[in-house]
Design a protein around this motif. Structure first.
Motif, PDB file in Angstrom:
ATOM      1  N   ASP A  47      46.399  48.558  31.489  1.00  0.00           N
ATOM      2  CA  ASP A  47      46.110  48.544  32.541  1.00  0.00           C
ATOM      3  C   ASP A  47      45.092  47.799  33.763  1.00  0.00           C
ATOM      4  O   ASP A  47      44.842  48.429  34.617  1.00  0.00           O
ATOM      5  N   THR A  48      44.602  47.057  32.945  1.00  0.00           N
ATOM      6  CA  THR A  48      43.685  46.389  33.125  1.00  0.00           C
ATOM      7  C   THR A  48      44.021  45.454  34.818  1.00  0.00           C
ATOM      8  O   THR A  48      45.432  45.246  34.428  1.00  0.00           O
ATOM      9  N   ILE A  49      43.424  45.687  35.506  1.00  0.00           N
ATOM     10  CA  ILE A  49      43.484  44.634  37.192  1.00  0.00           C
ATOM     11  C   ILE A  49      43.819  43.055  36.631  1.00  0.00           C
ATOM     12  O   ILE A  49      42.160  43.573  36.826  1.00  0.00           O
ATOM     13  N   VAL A  50      44.250  42.691  36.856  1.00  0.00           N
ATOM     14  CA  VAL A  50      43.351  41.196  37.072  1.00  0.00           C
ATOM     15  C   VAL A  50      43.854  41.067  38.800  1.00  0.00           C
ATOM     16  O   VAL A  50      44.563  40.883  38.825  1.00  0.00           O
ATOM     17  N   ALA A  51      42.847  40.328  39.551  1.00  0.00           N
ATOM     18  CA  ALA A  51      43.213  39.990  40.149  1.00  0.00           C
ATOM     19  C   ALA A  51      43.216  38.406  40.394  1.00  0.00           C
ATOM     20  O   ALA A  51      42.831  37.797  40.173  1.00  0.00           O
ATOM     21  N   THR A  52      44.983  37.844  41.570  1.00  0.00           N
ATOM     22  CA  THR A  52      45.656  37.062  40.679  1.00  0.00           C
ATOM     23  C   THR A  52      45.815  36.492  41.847  1.00  0.00           C
ATOM     24  O   THR A  52      46.044  35.218  42.560  1.00  0.00           O
ATOM     25  N   SER A  53      44.888  36.962  42.732  1.00  0.00           N
ATOM     26  CA  SER A  53      44.650  35.935  43.960  1.00  0.00           C
ATOM     27  C   SER A  53      43.803  36.802  44.489  1.00  0.00           C
ATOM     28  O   SER A  53      43.331  37.254  45.067  1.00  0.00           O
ATOM     29  N   GLU A  54      43.176  35.655  45.968  1.00  0.00           N
ATOM     30  CA  GLU A  54      42.072  35.434  46.519  1.00  0.00           C
ATOM     31  C   GLU A  54      42.338  37.585  47.859  1.00  0.00           C
ATOM     32  O   GLU A  54      40.856  38.800  47.353  1.00  0.00           O
ATOM     33  N   ALA A  55      43.221  38.429  47.944  1.00  0.00           N
ATOM     34  CA  ALA A  55      43.526  39.037  49.001  1.00  0.00           C
ATOM     35  C   ALA A  55      43.012  40.697  48.232  1.00  0.00           C
ATOM     36  O   ALA A  55      42.768  40.960  47.468  1.00  0.00           O
ATOM     37  N   GLN A  56      43.866  40.159  46.403  1.00  0.00           N
ATOM     38  CA  GLN A  56      43.442  41.481  45.148  1.00  0.00           C
ATOM     39  C   GLN A  56      42.163  41.243  45.745  1.00  0.00           C
ATOM     40  O   GLN A  56      41.466  42.631  45.002  1.00  0.00           O
ATOM     41  N   GLU A  57      41.615  40.331  44.910  1.00  0.00           N
ATOM     42  CA  GLU A  57      40.200  40.221  44.583  1.00  0.00           C
ATOM     43  C   GLU A  57      39.107  41.222  46.024  1.00  0.00           C
ATOM     44  O   GLU A  57      38.149  41.856  45.587  1.00  0.00           O
ATOM     45  N   LEU A  58      39.241  40.302  46.941  1.00  0.00           N
ATOM     46  CA  LEU A  58      38.641  41.366  48.352  1.00  0.00           C
ATOM     47  C   LEU A  58      38.984  42.938  48.606  1.00  0.00           C
ATOM     48  O   LEU A  58      38.600  43.774  48.734  1.00  0.00           O
ATOM     49  N   GLU A  59      40.571  43.215  47.731  1.00  0.00           N
ATOM     50  CA  GLU A  59      40.889  44.118  48.036  1.00  0.00           C
ATOM     51  C   GLU A  59      40.332  45.272  46.689  1.00  0.00           C
ATOM     52  O   GLU A  59      39.028  46.304  46.974  1.00  0.00           O
ATOM     53  N   LEU A  60      39.405  44.224  45.377  1.00  0.00           N
ATOM     54  CA  LEU A  60      38.242  45.638  44.875  1.00  0.00           C
ATOM     55  C   LEU A  60      37.522  45.611  45.184  1.00  0.00           C
ATOM     56  O   LEU A  60      36.458  46.845  44.853  1.00  0.00           O
ATOM     57  N   LYS A  61      36.854  43.994  46.252  1.00  0.00           N
ATOM     58  CA  LYS A  61      35.609  44.741  46.534  1.00  0.00           C
ATOM     59  C   LYS A  61      35.245  45.467  47.592  1.00  0.00           C
ATOM     60  O   LYS A  61      34.288  46.088  47.167  1.00  0.00           O
ATOM     61  N   ARG A  62      36.559  45.348  48.348  1.00  0.00           N
ATOM     62  CA  ARG A  62      36.541  46.030  49.277  1.00  0.00           C
ATOM     63  C   ARG A  62      35.918  47.778  49.163  1.00  0.00           C
ATOM     64  O   ARG A  62      35.503  48.845  49.340  1.00  0.00           O
ATOM     65  N   LEU A  63      37.268  48.008  47.682  1.00  0.00           N
ATOM     66  CA  LEU A  63      36.756  49.446  46.972  1.00  0.00           C
ATOM     67  C   LEU A  63      36.101  49.894  46.171  1.00  0.00           C
ATOM     68  O   LEU A  63      34.890  51.078  46.687  1.00  0.00           O
ATOM     69  N   ARG A  64      34.735  48.963  46.003  1.00  0.00           N
ATOM     70  CA  ARG A  64      33.943  48.995  45.504  1.00  0.00           C
ATOM     71  C   ARG A  64      33.107  49.367  46.801  1.00  0.00           C
ATOM     72  O   ARG A  64      31.324  49.515  46.603  1.00  0.00           O
ATOM     73  N   HIS A  65      32.754  48.364  47.488  1.00  0.00           N
ATOM     74  CA  HIS A  65      32.062  48.524  49.086  1.00  0.00           C
ATOM     75  C   HIS A  65      31.894  49.542  49.814  1.00  0.00           C
ATOM     76  O   HIS A  65      31.629  51.015  50.122  1.00  0.00           O
ATOM     77  N   ALA A  66      33.208  50.564  49.314  1.00  0.00           N
ATOM     78  CA  ALA A  66      33.689  51.779  49.923  1.00  0.00           C
ATOM     79  C   ALA A  66      32.598  53.266  49.512  1.00  0.00           C
ATOM     80  O   ALA A  66      32.354  54.368  49.418  1.00  0.00           O
ATOM     81  N   LEU A  67      32.152  52.673  48.245  1.00  0.00           N
ATOM     82  CA  LEU A  67      31.825  54.040  47.778  1.00  0.00           C
ATOM     83  C   LEU A  67      30.718  54.021  47.841  1.00  0.00           C
ATOM     84  O   LEU A  67      29.791  55.284  48.541  1.00  0.00           O
ATOM     85  N   PRO A  68      29.320  52.977  48.755  1.00  0.00           N
ATOM     86  CA  PRO A  68      27.958  53.669  49.130  1.00  0.00           C
ATOM     87  C   PRO A  68      28.031  53.704  50.430  1.00  0.00           C
ATOM     88  O   PRO A  68      27.423  54.810  50.653  1.00  0.00           O
ATOM     89  N   ALA A  69      29.458  52.847  51.141  1.00  0.00           N
ATOM     90  CA  ALA A  69      29.427  53.390  52.038  1.00  0.00           C
ATOM     91  C   ALA A  69      29.375  54.761  52.341  1.00  0.00           C
ATOM     92  O   ALA A  69      29.837  55.420  53.577  1.00  0.00           O
ATOM     93  N   THR A  70      31.134  55.074  51.249  1.00  0.00           N
ATOM     94  CA  THR A  70      31.386  56.925  51.727  1.00  0.00           C
ATOM     95  C   THR A  70      30.608  57.223  51.963  1.00  0.00           C
ATOM     96  O   THR A  70      30.460  58.432  52.138  1.00  0.00           O
ATOM     97  N   MET A  71      29.852  57.114  50.692  1.00  0.00           N
ATOM     98  CA  MET A  71      28.421  58.492  50.658  1.00  0.00           C
ATOM     99  C   MET A  71      27.475  58.645  51.533  1.00  0.00           C
ATOM    100  O   MET A  71      27.049  59.309  51.434  1.00  0.00           O
ATOM    101  N   ASN A  72      27.278  57.490  52.319  1.00  0.00           N
ATOM    102  CA  ASN A  72      26.142  57.254  52.825  1.00  0.00           C
ATOM    103  C   ASN A  72      26.769  57.636  54.076  1.00  0.00           C
ATOM    104  O   ASN A  72      26.245  58.104  55.047  1.00  0.00           O
TER     105      ASN A  72
END
Ligand code: FAD
Length: 473
Positions: free
Chosen positions: A310-335
């Motif tokens: 099930d490992t997600i491997v980012a094969t494009s810059e767009a996918q990596e940005l997607e993963l980073k967006r999800l990471r950022h969503a954590l503190p942003a949503t909790m705030n």
């Protein structure tokens, strides 16, 4: 501090709308300044600070107010916003140095550095919402601090306006040996970085850059339990020192609550239903070694009972940005949820403790028990686990929940210190974490720090209430 006198300086704006616009950060606290200044030059900053010192008017520097601990909030006095001092002055590729004004957006700064073919490795999750000066003055760090550390070692020089309006420049010594005087003062740059606006106002910053990495891979590994994820992180760290190593530049935790939060936002990325924890990882590698490096990661995931298929491997810059967006969503949503709870007397409280990596498993276990027993509300655990620094974000729905959350966090901080860790590894003390300073330092250390402050800020006007209790007038 004496009552604020008439603020008749020409660069001070007392418009109530402007004052309110500068009264909040990401902490949930509110601090209404009596006036706002938005200088455009170091000379203006020096003139205003000298004027304020003569009248004992407090001055609190503000970047983009993304602090989670209230450090840019002016509880009266002047909010000195650096937002108009946002020029990139120079990038010198040969010397690998960049010079900028402090108000430049960190994301914009990093983009310009990348366009010049270079790399600035410091990456707070909030990099597009904060300034270079704010990052320097909080000793900001981010996911890649696992490999590159916090911002401090990357800062070469700072132009400063001290608390009486004097100007000075602190520059990093280039020798690696120095026996003159006390260690903490041998590189005064180190003293100023992370000082949360209490020792001076930065008006120009010089930072060191790296060549741009040839490439990198990034991915997300899923685990059926959080302890499995912790073992994976410790094993990745151990292998990083070995010969057939994976070489992580970041290792970021998502616990089960975090995965539940990101699932509805994950779009085309598949967050498997059985996963109760995940680790986001990155490694720098040349494009022609990517497959080998990836294979090493998958082997490690399997060896640590991970859900390798099930490992997600980012094969494009767009996918990596997607993963980073999800990471950022954590503190942003909790705030966001914390802000919504404010009407009922609640808010989000985030921990920022860190412990040595070998102790992070037991620390998470203890902190989880404390959160369950003493707080009992909703919380998530996520972030910089590679540095022994996962955040616990507790959502207090009301005043009662807030009191319980505070007790739980206090107990966690005691445990972090007992394990040889720190009460705040990243966001600073600000106005929200002052009670924890005494858990970490004996009285003489705090006294020594306040005497440094008195030397650089004799009238005690700079960012009162940050780090130390405000001094009564
Ligand atoms: C969603 C979210 C995610 C975050 N993630 C991270 C993270 O991963 N890592 C991390 O380290 N932090 C993180 N933070 C915290 C915050 O973004 C950082 O502390 C950031 O560096 C603050 O920059 P700023 O420009 O917003 O400064 P502000 O919040 O405005 O100010 C921060 C402090 O710096 C002082 N200051 C600002 N400019 C100057 C200056 N020119 N001279 C003197 N003092 C100055 C202020 O007085 C204050 O004490 C996060 C915050 C949010 C909201």
């Amino acid at each position: 501090m004496a009552p604020t006198p008439d603020l008749a300086h020409p660069s001070l704006n007392r418009d109530p709308d402007i004052r309110h616009a500068h009264s909040e950060d990401a902490s949930g606290l509110v601090g209404l300044p009596d006036a706002v200044a938005r200088p455009t030059s170091a000379a203006e900053v020096a003139d205003l600070v000298a004027w304020c010192a003569a009248r004992r008017v407090p001055v609190t520097a503000q970047g983009l107010r993304s602090s989670t601990v209230g450090s840019p909030l002016a509880m009266g006095g002047v909010a000195l916003s650096l937002e108009k001092m946002d020029r990139l002055i120079d990038i010198d590729p040969a010397a690998r140095l960049a010079i900028a004004e402090p108000g430049i957006n960190l994301g914009v700064f990093k983009k310009a550095v990348a366009e010049a073919g270079l790399f600035f490795p410091v990456d707070p999750t909030s990099e597009n919402e904060c300034t270079l000066g704010g990052a320097v003055m909080t000793n900001a760090s981010g996911a890649r601090s696992y490999r590159y550390g916090a911002i401090r070692p990357w800062v070469e020089a700072i132009d400063l306006v001290l608390g009486d309006g004097r100007t000075t420049t602190v520059t990093r010594s280039r020798t690696n040996k120095n026996t003159v005087g006390y260690f903490g003062f041998q590189n005064p740059v180190d003293l100023i970085v992370g000082s949360e606006g209490t020792l001076g106002i930065a008006t120009r910053v010089v930072v060191r850059l790296l060549p741009r990495p040839a490439g990198h891979l990034s991915g997300m590994a899923f685990f059926a339990t959080l302890p499995d994820a912790v073992v994976f992180v410790q094993e990745a760290d151990r292998r990083a020192r070995g010969s057939r190593a994976v070489q992580p530049r970041c290792l970021e935790l998502f616990d089960s609550g975090s995965l539940d939060l990101i699932r509805p936002r994950a779009g085309s990325l598949n967050v498997p239903a059985g996963a109760r924890a995940a680790i986001y990882f990155e490694e720098e590698c040349a494009p022609n070694t990517l497959e080998d490096r990836l294979a090493a990661w998958l082997t490690l995931i399997e060896a640590c009972q991970g859900m390798a298929d099930d490992t997600i491997v980012a094969t494009s810059e767009a996918q990596e940005l997607e993963l980073k967006r999800l990471r950022h969503a954590l503190p942003a949503t909790m705030n966001e949820q914390g802000r919504a709870a404010r009407a009922a007397g609640g808010m989000k409280l985030g921990t920022d403790w860190a412990v040595p990596l070998e102790s992070v498993g037991p620390m998470i276990e203890t902190a989880t028990r404390l959160a369950d027993e003493m707080f009992g509300g909703f919380y998530i655990r996520y972030g910089h686990i590679g540095n022994g620094h996962p955040h616990f974000n507790l959502l207090a729905e009301d005043a009662d929940g807030l009191a319980k959350a505070r007790q739980a966090i206090h107990a966690m901080c005691l445990e972090a210190v007992r394990l040889g860790g720190t009460v705040t590894a990243e966001h600073g003390v600000g106005k929200m974490k002052r009670e924890y300073v005494a858990l970490q330092y004996p009285v003489w250390v705090v006294d020594a720090m306040t005497s440094v402050k008195r030397t650089l800020d004799p009238a005690g006007i700079l960012a009162p209430g940050n780090i130390f209790e405000p001094t009564p007038s």
